[in-house]
Design an enzyme around this catalytic site. Structure first.
Site, PDB file in Angstrom:
ATOM      1  N   ASP A 105       0.835  -1.212   0.000  1.00 21.69           N
ATOM      2  CA  ASP A 105       0.000   0.000   0.000  1.00 21.69           C
ATOM      3  C   ASP A 105       0.869   1.261   0.000  1.00 21.69           C
ATOM      4  O   ASP A 105       1.960   1.265   0.578  1.00 21.69           O
ATOM      5  CB  ASP A 105      -0.910  -0.023   1.237  1.00 21.69           C
ATOM      6  CG  ASP A 105      -2.058   0.968   1.106  1.00 21.69           C
ATOM      7  OD1 ASP A 105      -2.392   1.355  -0.031  1.00 21.69           O
ATOM      8  OD2 ASP A 105      -2.620   1.345   2.142  1.00 21.69           O
ATOM      9  N   HIS A 116       2.084   3.341  -9.157  1.00 19.83           N
ATOM     10  CA  HIS A 116       1.869   1.905  -9.368  1.00 19.83           C
ATOM     11  C   HIS A 116       3.014   1.310 -10.201  1.00 19.83           C
ATOM     12  O   HIS A 116       3.443   0.185  -9.959  1.00 19.83           O
ATOM     13  CB  HIS A 116       0.528   1.652 -10.062  1.00 19.83           C
ATOM     14  CG  HIS A 116      -0.656   2.072  -9.231  1.00 19.83           C
ATOM     15  ND1 HIS A 116      -0.803   1.713  -7.912  1.00 19.83           N
ATOM     16  CD2 HIS A 116      -1.748   2.831  -9.531  1.00 19.83           C
ATOM     17  CE1 HIS A 116      -1.943   2.232  -7.431  1.00 19.83           C
ATOM     18  NE2 HIS A 116      -2.530   2.917  -8.399  1.00 19.83           N
ATOM     19  N   LEU A 146      11.262 -19.891  -5.328  1.00 17.94           N
ATOM     20  CA  LEU A 146      10.362 -19.001  -4.570  1.00 17.94           C
ATOM     21  C   LEU A 146       8.978 -19.083  -5.204  1.00 17.94           C
ATOM     22  O   LEU A 146       8.847 -18.971  -6.422  1.00 17.94           O
ATOM     23  CB  LEU A 146      10.875 -17.557  -4.648  1.00 17.94           C
ATOM     24  CG  LEU A 146      10.006 -16.501  -3.956  1.00 17.94           C
ATOM     25  CD1 LEU A 146      10.249 -16.502  -2.438  1.00 17.94           C
ATOM     26  CD2 LEU A 146      10.292 -15.099  -4.502  1.00 17.94           C
TER      27      LEU A 146
HETATM   28  C1  IPE Z   1      -5.363  -2.746  -0.079  1.00 12.00           C
HETATM   29  O1  IPE Z   1      -5.053  -1.403  -0.221  1.00 12.00           O
HETATM   30  C2  IPE Z   1      -5.363  -3.431  -1.413  1.00 12.00           C
HETATM   31  C3  IPE Z   1      -4.058  -3.541  -2.077  1.00 12.00           C
HETATM   32  C4  IPE Z   1      -2.906  -3.176  -1.599  1.00 12.00           C
HETATM   33  C5  IPE Z   1      -4.112  -4.142  -3.377  1.00 12.00           C
HETATM   34  P1  IPE Z   1      -6.196  -0.289  -0.353  1.00 12.00           P
HETATM   35  O2  IPE Z   1      -5.486   1.014  -0.507  1.00 12.00           O
HETATM   36  O3  IPE Z   1      -7.165  -0.640  -1.425  1.00 12.00           O
HETATM   37  O4  IPE Z   1      -6.919  -0.394   1.059  1.00 12.00           O
HETATM   38  P2  IPE Z   1      -7.910   0.635   1.790  1.00 12.00           P
HETATM   39  O5  IPE Z   1      -8.979   0.979   0.787  1.00 12.00           O
HETATM   40  O6  IPE Z   1      -7.111   1.845   2.164  1.00 12.00           O
HETATM   41  O7  IPE Z   1      -8.403  -0.097   2.994  1.00 12.00           O
HETATM   42  C1  IPE Z   2      -1.787   0.164  -3.272  1.00 14.46           C
HETATM   43  O1  IPE Z   2      -1.499   1.513  -3.329  1.00 14.46           O
HETATM   44  C2  IPE Z   2      -1.946  -0.453  -4.639  1.00 14.46           C
HETATM   45  C3  IPE Z   2      -3.341  -0.776  -5.012  1.00 14.46           C
HETATM   46  C4  IPE Z   2      -4.351  -0.745  -4.189  1.00 14.46           C
HETATM   47  C5  IPE Z   2      -3.573  -1.175  -6.362  1.00 14.46           C
HETATM   48  P1  IPE Z   2      -2.660   2.587  -3.288  1.00 14.46           P
HETATM   49  O2  IPE Z   2      -3.056   2.908  -4.695  1.00 14.46           O
HETATM   50  O3  IPE Z   2      -3.766   2.169  -2.408  1.00 14.46           O
HETATM   51  O4  IPE Z   2      -1.899   3.832  -2.671  1.00 14.46           O
HETATM   52  P2  IPE Z   2      -2.478   4.876  -1.632  1.00 14.46           P
HETATM   53  O5  IPE Z   2      -2.983   4.114  -0.456  1.00 14.46           O
HETATM   54  O6  IPE Z   2      -3.573   5.635  -2.335  1.00 14.46           O
HETATM   55  O7  IPE Z   2      -1.299   5.744  -1.309  1.00 14.46           O
HETATM   56 MG    MG Z   3      -4.131   2.417  -0.441  1.00 17.51          MG
END
Ligand code: IPE
Ligand code: IPE
Ligand code: MG
Length: 242
Positions: A15, A32, A126
């Site tokens: 995240d 991303h 892995l």
């Molecule tokens: C969780 O992250 C999903 C992934 C890392 C793929 P999110 O950014 O979607 O989670 P919330 O919405 O903050 O809980």
């Molecule tokens: C996690 O990073 C990746 C996905 C959920 C695809 P985020 O896109 O949720 O990044 P933040 O939380 O907005 O910084």
């Molecule tokens: Mg996020």
């Protein structure tokens, strides 16, 4: 020592990509993209440290709710990254598995997934499980439905065997980057006795030092699985013979 120093299976909620990009006045998709590089680096670092299974959360069942340009950007990036990275991952002995609901994914993404799994199926260095269009609740429901279709009344063992991660043991360590203190529908069943590490580091910045710190935190813990500390000491005390 009551735990193995190196976790056999690490699972990561990757995240913080969006915030990483925002801080640099870049579009979220740029975060991303760098996130894919962080994953490659992390898989290498896990292998080098003796971790045998890495499970990552790449796209959740709930991420479809994001703006449509981000969702389509993520789907494109996923397909492109698969085509580009599989040869090197294969050469590195990585077995790729994709965990999640396949219905609703584009033909391009499905083809990429099928090819990546077929090419790397026999690798043993892995196991890299990529949770894509995945939710912990989806997994429990699909496992229960599978058993129901066979007329089986579920036990814990039956359910475990029907879950999407049945090919690996439960994660020893679950890491979440990006500072949020929640599970966001990741590995609800399998993380029952995992150790958790939450770090503020945004996923694109997660490097070998951050991995080492998480493993060090894990290694210092006592995993009791419901027992008392004394019981564990007893088991771990070598007994003298003669
Ligand atoms: C969780 O992250 C999903 C992934 C890392 C793929 P999110 O950014 O979607 O989670 P919330 O919405 O903050 O809980
Ligand atoms: C996690 O990073 C990746 C996905 C959920 C695809 P985020 O896109 O949720 O990044 P933040 O939380 O907005 O910084
Ligand atoms: Mg996020």
């Amino acid at each position: 020592m009551t735990v193995q120093r190196v976790p056999y299976h690490i699972a990561i909620v990757m995240d913080g990509n969006g915030r990483w990009a925002n801080k640099r006045f870049l579009p979220r998709i740029a975060g991303h993209k760098v996130g894919v590089d962080a994953l490659k680096r992390c898989a290498k670092a896990c292998d080098a440290r003796g971790v045998r299974v890495l499970t990552v959360f790449a796209f959740s069942s709930e991420n479809w709710k994001r703006p449509s340009d981000e969702v389509s950007g993520l789907m494109d990036l996923f397909a492109i990254a698969l085509a580009r990275e599989v040869p090197q991952l294969n050469a590195d002995g990585v077995q790729l598995r994709f965990i999640g609901e396949r219905q609703g994914l584009s033909t391009r993404v499905l083809k990429g997934i099928q090819q990546a799994e077929a090419v790397t199926a026999l690798n043993t260095r892995l196991v890299l499980n990529v949770c894509f269009n995945y939710g912990g609740r989806w997994d429990i429901v699909q496992a229960a439905a599978k058993l129901a279709a066979q007329g089986i009344l579920p036990t814990e063992q039956h359910l475990s065997q029907a879950m999407a991660l049945a090919h690996v043991p439960d994660p020893d360590l679950v890491i979440r980057t990006g500072g949020e203190l929640r599970i966001s529908n990741f590995l609800l069943w399998q993380s029952a006795y995992s150790e958790f590490v939450f770090v503020d580091t945004l996923w694109p910045d997660f490097d070998d030092a951050a991995l080492a710190a998480a493993i060090a935190s894990y290694a210092g813990r006592e995993r009791r699985f419901g027992k008392t500390s004394d019981q564990l000491q007893l088991v771990n005390t070598p007994t003298r013979v003669g």
